[in-house]
Scaffold this motif. Structure first.
Motif, PDB file in Angstrom:
ATOM      1  N   ARG A 144     -10.012  -1.048   9.278  1.00 44.44           N
ATOM      2  CA  ARG A 144     -10.377  -2.247   9.391  1.00 44.44           C
ATOM      3  C   ARG A 144     -10.804  -3.005   7.763  1.00 44.44           C
ATOM      4  NH1 ARG A 144     -15.847  -5.163  12.051  1.00 44.44           N
ATOM      5  NH2 ARG A 144     -15.117  -7.179  11.695  1.00 44.44           N
ATOM      6  N   THR A 145     -11.511  -2.141   7.094  1.00 42.79           N
ATOM      7  CA  THR A 145     -11.824  -2.741   5.903  1.00 42.79           C
ATOM      8  C   THR A 145     -10.501  -2.724   5.004  1.00 42.79           C
ATOM      9  OG1 THR A 145     -14.237  -1.738   5.861  1.00 42.79           O
ATOM     10  CG2 THR A 145     -13.039  -1.878   3.990  1.00 42.79           C
ATOM     11  N   TYR A 196     -17.107  -2.321   1.061  1.00 39.64           N
ATOM     12  CA  TYR A 196     -17.779  -1.283   1.537  1.00 39.64           C
ATOM     13  C   TYR A 196     -18.757  -1.933   2.722  1.00 39.64           C
ATOM     14  CZ  TYR A 196     -21.671  -2.619  -1.347  1.00 39.64           C
ATOM     15  OH  TYR A 196     -22.441  -3.249  -2.035  1.00 39.64           O
ATOM     16  N   TYR A 197     -18.945  -2.796   3.024  1.00 46.45           N
ATOM     17  CA  TYR A 197     -20.045  -3.265   3.587  1.00 46.45           C
ATOM     18  C   TYR A 197     -19.881  -3.034   5.284  1.00 46.45           C
ATOM     19  CZ  TYR A 197     -24.738  -5.162   3.827  1.00 46.45           C
ATOM     20  OH  TYR A 197     -26.086  -5.489   3.863  1.00 46.45           O
ATOM     21  N   LEU A 198     -18.537  -3.256   5.728  1.00 45.83           N
ATOM     22  CA  LEU A 198     -18.428  -2.911   6.982  1.00 45.83           C
ATOM     23  C   LEU A 198     -18.285  -1.474   7.515  1.00 45.83           C
ATOM     24  CD1 LEU A 198     -15.032  -4.852   7.783  1.00 45.83           C
ATOM     25  CD2 LEU A 198     -17.582  -5.371   8.744  1.00 45.83           C
ATOM     26  N   ASP A 199     -18.342  -0.471   6.509  1.00 42.12           N
ATOM     27  CA  ASP A 199     -18.336   0.836   6.818  1.00 42.12           C
ATOM     28  C   ASP A 199     -19.800   1.524   6.666  1.00 42.12           C
ATOM     29  OD1 ASP A 199     -15.667   0.797   7.602  1.00 42.12           O
ATOM     30  OD2 ASP A 199     -14.894   0.760   5.655  1.00 42.12           O
ATOM     31  N   LEU A 249       0.749  -1.142  -0.007  1.00 44.67           N
ATOM     32  CA  LEU A 249      -0.029   0.192   0.095  1.00 44.67           C
ATOM     33  C   LEU A 249       0.680   1.179  -0.104  1.00 44.67           C
ATOM     34  CD1 LEU A 249      -2.910  -1.001   2.559  1.00 44.67           C
ATOM     35  CD2 LEU A 249      -3.168  -0.248   0.014  1.00 44.67           C
ATOM     36  N   PRO A 250       0.455   2.239  -0.628  1.00 45.85           N
ATOM     37  CA  PRO A 250       1.131   3.646  -0.645  1.00 45.85           C
ATOM     38  C   PRO A 250       1.004   4.406   0.389  1.00 45.85           C
ATOM     39  CG  PRO A 250      -0.634   3.648  -2.375  1.00 45.85           C
ATOM     40  CD  PRO A 250      -0.810   2.559  -1.807  1.00 45.85           C
ATOM     41  N   TYR A 251       0.393   3.978   1.491  1.00 43.29           N
ATOM     42  CA  TYR A 251      -0.146   4.676   2.469  1.00 43.29           C
ATOM     43  C   TYR A 251      -0.445   3.763   3.710  1.00 43.29           C
ATOM     44  CZ  TYR A 251      -4.214   3.614  -0.230  1.00 43.29           C
ATOM     45  OH  TYR A 251      -5.201   3.345  -1.489  1.00 43.29           O
ATOM     46  N   ASP A 252      -0.807   4.336   4.980  1.00 46.90           N
ATOM     47  CA  ASP A 252      -1.152   3.513   5.945  1.00 46.90           C
ATOM     48  C   ASP A 252      -2.453   3.041   5.942  1.00 46.90           C
ATOM     49  OD1 ASP A 252       1.397   3.985   7.344  1.00 46.90           O
ATOM     50  OD2 ASP A 252       0.563   5.710   8.513  1.00 46.90           O
ATOM     51  N   GLU A 253      -2.961   1.961   6.510  1.00 49.27           N
ATOM     52  CA  GLU A 253      -4.095   1.388   6.444  1.00 49.27           C
ATOM     53  C   GLU A 253      -5.293   2.322   6.895  1.00 49.27           C
ATOM     54  OE1 GLU A 253      -4.569  -2.482   8.127  1.00 49.27           O
ATOM     55  OE2 GLU A 253      -2.693  -3.106   7.023  1.00 49.27           O
ATOM     56  N   GLY A 254      -4.774   3.316   7.740  1.00 48.55           N
ATOM     57  CA  GLY A 254      -5.990   4.220   8.533  1.00 48.55           C
ATOM     58  C   GLY A 254      -6.109   5.371   7.366  1.00 48.55           C
ATOM     59  N   ALA A 255      -5.215   5.472   6.521  1.00 55.12           N
ATOM     60  CA  ALA A 255      -5.144   6.752   5.527  1.00 55.12           C
ATOM     61  C   ALA A 255      -6.387   7.145   4.830  1.00 55.12           C
ATOM     62  CB  ALA A 255      -4.000   6.727   4.657  1.00 55.12           C
ATOM     63  N   LEU A 256      -7.118   6.199   4.681  1.00 56.37           N
ATOM     64  CA  LEU A 256      -8.506   6.498   3.983  1.00 56.37           C
ATOM     65  C   LEU A 256      -9.685   6.449   4.838  1.00 56.37           C
ATOM     66  CD1 LEU A 256      -8.002   3.871   1.155  1.00 56.37           C
ATOM     67  CD2 LEU A 256      -7.285   6.453   1.128  1.00 56.37           C
ATOM     68  N   ALA A 257      -9.543   6.564   6.219  1.00 55.99           N
ATOM     69  CA  ALA A 257     -10.689   6.727   6.946  1.00 55.99           C
ATOM     70  C   ALA A 257     -11.058   8.260   7.088  1.00 55.99           C
ATOM     71  CB  ALA A 257     -10.244   6.261   8.360  1.00 55.99           C
ATOM     72  N   PRO A 258     -12.485   8.606   7.264  1.00 54.30           N
ATOM     73  CA  PRO A 258     -13.525   7.549   7.662  1.00 54.30           C
ATOM     74  C   PRO A 258     -14.252   7.142   6.460  1.00 54.30           C
ATOM     75  CG  PRO A 258     -14.266   9.986   7.828  1.00 54.30           C
ATOM     76  CD  PRO A 258     -12.763   9.943   7.408  1.00 54.30           C
ATOM     77  N   THR A 259     -13.845   7.442   5.161  1.00 54.61           N
ATOM     78  CA  THR A 259     -14.520   7.073   4.012  1.00 54.61           C
ATOM     79  C   THR A 259     -14.110   5.497   3.986  1.00 54.61           C
ATOM     80  OG1 THR A 259     -13.616   8.838   2.963  1.00 54.61           O
ATOM     81  CG2 THR A 259     -14.859   7.580   1.557  1.00 54.61           C
ATOM     82  N   ILE A 260     -13.066   5.030   4.258  1.00 56.36           N
ATOM     83  CA  ILE A 260     -12.939   3.615   4.144  1.00 56.36           C
ATOM     84  C   ILE A 260     -11.887   3.126   5.600  1.00 56.36           C
ATOM     85  CG2 ILE A 260     -12.051   1.428   3.255  1.00 56.36           C
ATOM     86  CD1 ILE A 260     -11.834   2.929   0.531  1.00 56.36           C
ATOM     87  N   SER A 261     -12.673   2.497   6.377  1.00 56.33           N
ATOM     88  CA  SER A 261     -11.897   2.404   7.659  1.00 56.33           C
ATOM     89  C   SER A 261     -10.501   1.522   7.599  1.00 56.33           C
ATOM     90  CB  SER A 261     -12.777   1.824   8.899  1.00 56.33           C
ATOM     91  OG  SER A 261     -13.110   0.152   8.160  1.00 56.33           O
ATOM     92  N   GLY A 289      -7.685  -3.309   5.911  1.00 58.49           N
ATOM     93  CA  GLY A 289      -6.844  -4.253   6.219  1.00 58.49           C
ATOM     94  C   GLY A 289      -7.382  -5.755   5.648  1.00 58.49           C
ATOM     95  N   LEU A 290      -8.501  -5.911   6.047  1.00 56.59           N
ATOM     96  CA  LEU A 290      -9.051  -7.111   5.317  1.00 56.59           C
ATOM     97  C   LEU A 290      -9.157  -7.211   3.878  1.00 56.59           C
ATOM     98  CD1 LEU A 290     -12.340  -7.303   7.809  1.00 56.59           C
ATOM     99  CD2 LEU A 290     -10.224  -9.011   7.782  1.00 56.59           C
ATOM    100  N   HIS A 291      -9.640  -5.932   3.259  1.00 58.25           N
ATOM    101  CA  HIS A 291      -9.673  -5.851   1.838  1.00 58.25           C
ATOM    102  C   HIS A 291      -8.157  -6.176   1.123  1.00 58.25           C
ATOM    103  CE1 HIS A 291     -11.764  -3.628  -1.780  1.00 58.25           C
ATOM    104  NE2 HIS A 291     -11.342  -4.583  -2.120  1.00 58.25           N
ATOM    105  N   PHE A 292      -7.007  -5.701   1.687  1.00 58.68           N
ATOM    106  CA  PHE A 292      -5.782  -5.561   1.071  1.00 58.68           C
ATOM    107  C   PHE A 292      -5.431  -7.016   1.522  1.00 58.68           C
ATOM    108  CE2 PHE A 292      -1.348  -5.084   1.241  1.00 58.68           C
ATOM    109  CZ  PHE A 292      -1.175  -4.700  -0.140  1.00 58.68           C
ATOM    110  N   HIS A 293      -5.313  -7.255   2.788  1.00 62.01           N
ATOM    111  CA  HIS A 293      -4.391  -8.544   3.104  1.00 62.01           C
ATOM    112  C   HIS A 293      -5.027  -9.794   3.062  1.00 62.01           C
ATOM    113  CE1 HIS A 293      -1.141  -5.952   4.954  1.00 62.01           C
ATOM    114  NE2 HIS A 293      -2.161  -5.393   5.596  1.00 62.01           N
TER     115      HIS A 293
END
Length: 225
Positions: free
Chosen positions: A51-52, A194-197, A37-49, A54-58
């Motif tokens: 948690r989403t 998107y469903y978790l968020d 990823l070119p950014y931290d997993e939390g960088a897209l929050a709150p649009t994408i959390s 992490g699950l989506h990518f990993h």
């Protein structure tokens, strides 16, 4: 056949390059490596959390690479680039190879387009949007509409085809390379994206990504590729 409009920066090392807006062509053959990823997993929050992401990518994204690398050894696909695998697998109706290669590539593009965003559209993209949709906001509205109309799983893509912008919805692992068009922006409408968020609010999710996360300046650089 791959051409200059489709064989360009959206796979392999593109994620690393996306942060500076200059895509690189990935030519590496199997085993195919999932970019970071070119950014931290939390960088897209709150649009994408986080948690989403992490699950989506990993789990999901990594899973497509793992499955693809289990399918291609000892086959003609082993010496091809990811883009070439997509095209050949579609031509040969190799569904398992196409689905996993297409989804690996789609997700490379998906994550990369958010790096450095959000940014305003470039002048070229604004002019193209005005010409083909009546403006950038009608273009976004069309993406939301088409994305909502994708039945079940799939993607909504803003593409360039022979110099004209268009919005297309593609089912499952549908991939613009396989359609012979240049991807400009791509939104994943599989529920895992998107469903978790957002629960069942798919259209709100698409609109939020287009408004809050896409690097539109970098998207404009893909015009004419």
């Amino acid at each position: 056949m791959l051409n200059r409009r489709t064989l360009f920066a959206a796979t392999g090392t593109m994620l690393a390059a996306a942060a500076v807006g200059r895509p690189h062509l990935a030519r590496a053959a199997a085993p195919f490596a999932q970019p970071t990823l070119p950014y931290d997993e939390g960088a897209l929050a709150p649009t994408i959390s986080a948690r989403t992401v992490g699950l989506h990518f990993h789990k999901h994204h990594k899973g497509y690479f793992d499955k693809l690398n289990g399918l291609v050894p000892g086959t003609p696909y082993a010496d091809l680039s990811l883009e070439e695998v997509i095209v050949r697998a579609k031509e040969q109706s190799e569904a398992a190879v196409f689905n996993n290669a297409g989804q690996a590539w789609n997700h490379n593009f998906y994550w990369a387009q958010f790096a450095g965003g959000p940014t305003p559209p470039s002048k070229a993209l604004l002019e193209a949007a005005e010409r083909d949709f009546g403006g950038i906001e009608p273009l976004k509205a069309r993406m939301v509409e088409i994305g909502d109309g994708v039945f079940g799983t799939g993607w909504v893509w803003l593409v360039e085809d022979d110099g004209k912008l268009d919005v297309i919805g593609l089912a499952d692992a549908g991939n613009p390379i396989a359609e012979g068009v240049t991807p400009v922006v791509g939104i994943d409408v599989w529920e895992h994206a998107y469903y978790l968020d957002w629960e069942n609010r798919r259209t709100a999710h698409i609109k939020a990504l287009l408004d809050e996360r896409v690097n539109w300046a970098a998207a404009g650089e893909r015009l004419g590729a």
